[in-house]
Design a protein around this motif. Structure first.
Motif, PDB file in Angstrom:
ATOM      1  N   ARG A  74      11.039  -2.275  -8.741  1.00 60.04           N
ATOM      2  CA  ARG A  74      11.666  -2.087  -7.430  1.00 60.04           C
ATOM      3  C   ARG A  74      11.377  -0.694  -6.871  1.00 60.04           C
ATOM      4  O   ARG A  74      11.071  -0.542  -5.692  1.00 60.04           O
ATOM      5  N   LYS A  75      11.463   0.327  -7.728  1.00 59.86           N
ATOM      6  CA  LYS A  75      11.174   1.697  -7.268  1.00 59.86           C
ATOM      7  C   LYS A  75       9.714   1.844  -6.865  1.00 59.86           C
ATOM      8  O   LYS A  75       9.402   2.473  -5.853  1.00 59.86           O
ATOM      9  N   ALA A  76       8.804   1.272  -7.631  1.00 57.32           N
ATOM     10  CA  ALA A  76       7.374   1.384  -7.332  1.00 57.32           C
ATOM     11  C   ALA A  76       7.042   0.714  -5.997  1.00 57.32           C
ATOM     12  O   ALA A  76       6.199   1.213  -5.245  1.00 57.32           O
ATOM     13  N   HIS A  77       7.704  -0.393  -5.693  1.00 51.04           N
ATOM     14  CA  HIS A  77       7.390  -1.141  -4.480  1.00 51.04           C
ATOM     15  C   HIS A  77       8.219  -0.705  -3.273  1.00 51.04           C
ATOM     16  O   HIS A  77       8.028  -1.240  -2.176  1.00 51.04           O
ATOM     17  N   ALA A  78       9.113   0.261  -3.459  1.00 48.30           N
ATOM     18  CA  ALA A  78       9.933   0.762  -2.355  1.00 48.30           C
ATOM     19  C   ALA A  78       9.353   2.045  -1.757  1.00 48.30           C
ATOM     20  O   ALA A  78       9.979   2.667  -0.906  1.00 48.30           O
ATOM     21  N   GLN A  79       8.160   2.426  -2.180  1.00 47.21           N
ATOM     22  CA  GLN A  79       7.550   3.655  -1.707  1.00 47.21           C
ATOM     23  C   GLN A  79       6.862   3.460  -0.358  1.00 47.21           C
ATOM     24  O   GLN A  79       6.871   2.373   0.209  1.00 47.21           O
ATOM     25  N   LYS A  80       6.237   4.506   0.099  1.00 47.74           N
ATOM     26  CA  LYS A  80       5.542   4.512   1.389  1.00 47.74           C
ATOM     27  C   LYS A  80       4.649   3.278   1.550  1.00 47.74           C
ATOM     28  O   LYS A  80       3.929   2.896   0.636  1.00 47.74           O
ATOM     29  N   SER A  81       4.705   2.689   2.736  1.00 47.85           N
ATOM     30  CA  SER A  81       3.899   1.504   3.037  1.00 47.85           C
ATOM     31  C   SER A  81       2.603   1.888   3.732  1.00 47.85           C
ATOM     32  O   SER A  81       2.496   2.957   4.327  1.00 47.85           O
ATOM     33  N   ALA A  82       1.654   0.979   3.692  1.00 45.68           N
ATOM     34  CA  ALA A  82       0.375   1.188   4.368  1.00 45.68           C
ATOM     35  C   ALA A  82       0.576   1.091   5.878  1.00 45.68           C
ATOM     36  O   ALA A  82       1.481   0.403   6.368  1.00 45.68           O
ATOM     37  N   GLU A  83      -0.292   1.765   6.589  1.00 41.55           N
ATOM     38  CA  GLU A  83      -0.268   1.757   8.048  1.00 41.55           C
ATOM     39  C   GLU A  83      -0.421   0.329   8.581  1.00 41.55           C
ATOM     40  O   GLU A  83      -1.159  -0.485   8.022  1.00 41.55           O
ATOM     41  N   LYS A  84       0.272   0.036   9.669  1.00 44.62           N
ATOM     42  CA  LYS A  84       0.175  -1.288  10.288  1.00 44.62           C
ATOM     43  C   LYS A  84      -1.285  -1.578  10.617  1.00 44.62           C
ATOM     44  O   LYS A  84      -1.997  -0.721  11.114  1.00 44.62           O
ATOM     45  N   GLY A  85      -1.719  -2.793  10.301  1.00 46.90           N
ATOM     46  CA  GLY A  85      -3.097  -3.197  10.547  1.00 46.90           C
ATOM     47  C   GLY A  85      -3.999  -3.059   9.330  1.00 46.90           C
ATOM     48  O   GLY A  85      -5.153  -3.475   9.362  1.00 46.90           O
ATOM     49  N   THR A  86      -3.468  -2.481   8.249  1.00 45.84           N
ATOM     50  CA  THR A  86      -4.254  -2.272   7.031  1.00 45.84           C
ATOM     51  C   THR A  86      -4.651  -3.595   6.387  1.00 45.84           C
ATOM     52  O   THR A  86      -5.797  -3.800   6.020  1.00 45.84           O
ATOM     53  N   TYR A  87      -3.681  -4.488   6.244  1.00 49.94           N
ATOM     54  CA  TYR A  87      -3.891  -5.727   5.488  1.00 49.94           C
ATOM     55  C   TYR A  87      -4.280  -6.884   6.390  1.00 49.94           C
ATOM     56  O   TYR A  87      -3.702  -7.074   7.446  1.00 49.94           O
ATOM     57  N   LEU A  88      -5.234  -7.670   5.941  1.00 48.13           N
ATOM     58  CA  LEU A  88      -5.524  -8.967   6.563  1.00 48.13           C
ATOM     59  C   LEU A  88      -4.839 -10.009   5.692  1.00 48.13           C
ATOM     60  O   LEU A  88      -5.377 -10.465   4.689  1.00 48.13           O
ATOM     61  N   GLY A  89      -3.619 -10.332   5.997  1.00 43.54           N
ATOM     62  CA  GLY A  89      -2.859 -11.293   5.212  1.00 43.54           C
ATOM     63  C   GLY A  89      -2.158 -10.649   4.030  1.00 43.54           C
ATOM     64  O   GLY A  89      -2.251  -9.444   3.793  1.00 43.54           O
ATOM     65  N   HIS A  90      -1.460 -11.489   3.294  1.00 40.11           N
ATOM     66  CA  HIS A  90      -0.719 -11.041   2.121  1.00 40.11           C
ATOM     67  C   HIS A  90      -1.649 -10.915   0.925  1.00 40.11           C
ATOM     68  O   HIS A  90      -2.644 -11.635   0.825  1.00 40.11           O
ATOM     69  N   PRO A  91      -1.316 -10.015  -0.016  1.00 38.86           N
ATOM     70  CA  PRO A  91      -2.104  -9.945  -1.252  1.00 38.86           C
ATOM     71  C   PRO A  91      -2.041 -11.286  -1.984  1.00 38.86           C
ATOM     72  O   PRO A  91      -1.054 -12.020  -1.874  1.00 38.86           O
ATOM     73  N   LYS A  92      -3.088 -11.573  -2.730  1.00 37.99           N
ATOM     74  CA  LYS A  92      -3.126 -12.803  -3.524  1.00 37.99           C
ATOM     75  C   LYS A  92      -2.971 -12.433  -4.994  1.00 37.99           C
ATOM     76  O   LYS A  92      -3.827 -11.758  -5.567  1.00 37.99           O
ATOM     77  N   LEU A  93      -1.875 -12.864  -5.594  1.00 38.58           N
ATOM     78  CA  LEU A  93      -1.608 -12.587  -7.001  1.00 38.58           C
ATOM     79  C   LEU A  93      -2.341 -13.607  -7.864  1.00 38.58           C
ATOM     80  O   LEU A  93      -2.242 -14.821  -7.627  1.00 38.58           O
ATOM     81  N   GLU A  94      -3.066 -13.108  -8.861  1.00 35.54           N
ATOM     82  CA  GLU A  94      -3.751 -13.962  -9.831  1.00 35.54           C
ATOM     83  C   GLU A  94      -3.358 -13.495 -11.225  1.00 35.54           C
ATOM     84  O   GLU A  94      -3.397 -12.298 -11.523  1.00 35.54           O
ATOM     85  N   LEU A  95      -2.978 -14.441 -12.087  1.00 39.69           N
ATOM     86  CA  LEU A  95      -2.499 -14.128 -13.435  1.00 39.69           C
ATOM     87  C   LEU A  95      -3.394 -14.810 -14.455  1.00 39.69           C
ATOM     88  O   LEU A  95      -3.787 -15.962 -14.276  1.00 39.69           O
TER      89      LEU A  95
END
Length: 106
Positions: A74-95
């Motif tokens: 939770r702490k790692a993912h609550a940090q500064k976010s990327a600038e708007k427009g950075t991502y084309l869609g959501h990340p794809k998790l692969e395990l």
């Protein structure tokens, strides 16, 4: 061994900021039982994006799952976010569960 990979499609022009965000963040991974290693990988470029993958290696699937349910996560993912427009869609998790592993150090 258990591997978790998130694939990111990063819009052209945002690559430097995306990499900087990862370099400057605190992952808290070194404090998590079962964590083995982390790498941020840069792949090829397509017409509208550059491919990246975050790659973590864990001792077991349960170690990875425990990480995702932890305060460290939770702490790692609550940090500064990327600038708007950075991502084309959501990340794809692969395990992945390791079937065969060979390490060579030169």
């Amino acid at each position: 061994m258990y591997l978790a990979m998130n694939r990111f499609k990063i819009s052209h022009g945002f690559e430097v900021g995306f990499e900087e965000l990862w370099r400057e963040r605190d992952s808290y991974l070194k404090d998590v039982p079962g964590f083995e290693s982390f790498a941020l990988l840069k792949g090829g470029s397509e017409e509208d994006h550059t491919l990246y993958a975050s790659h973590t290696i864990w001792k077991s699937e349960s170690d990875f799952k425990n990480w995702t349910e932890s305060d460290h996560f939770r702490k790692a993912h609550a940090q500064k976010s990327a600038e708007k427009g950075t991502y084309l869609g959501h990340p794809k998790l692969e395990l992945f569960e390791a079937v065969l592993v060979e390490w060579y150090y030169f």
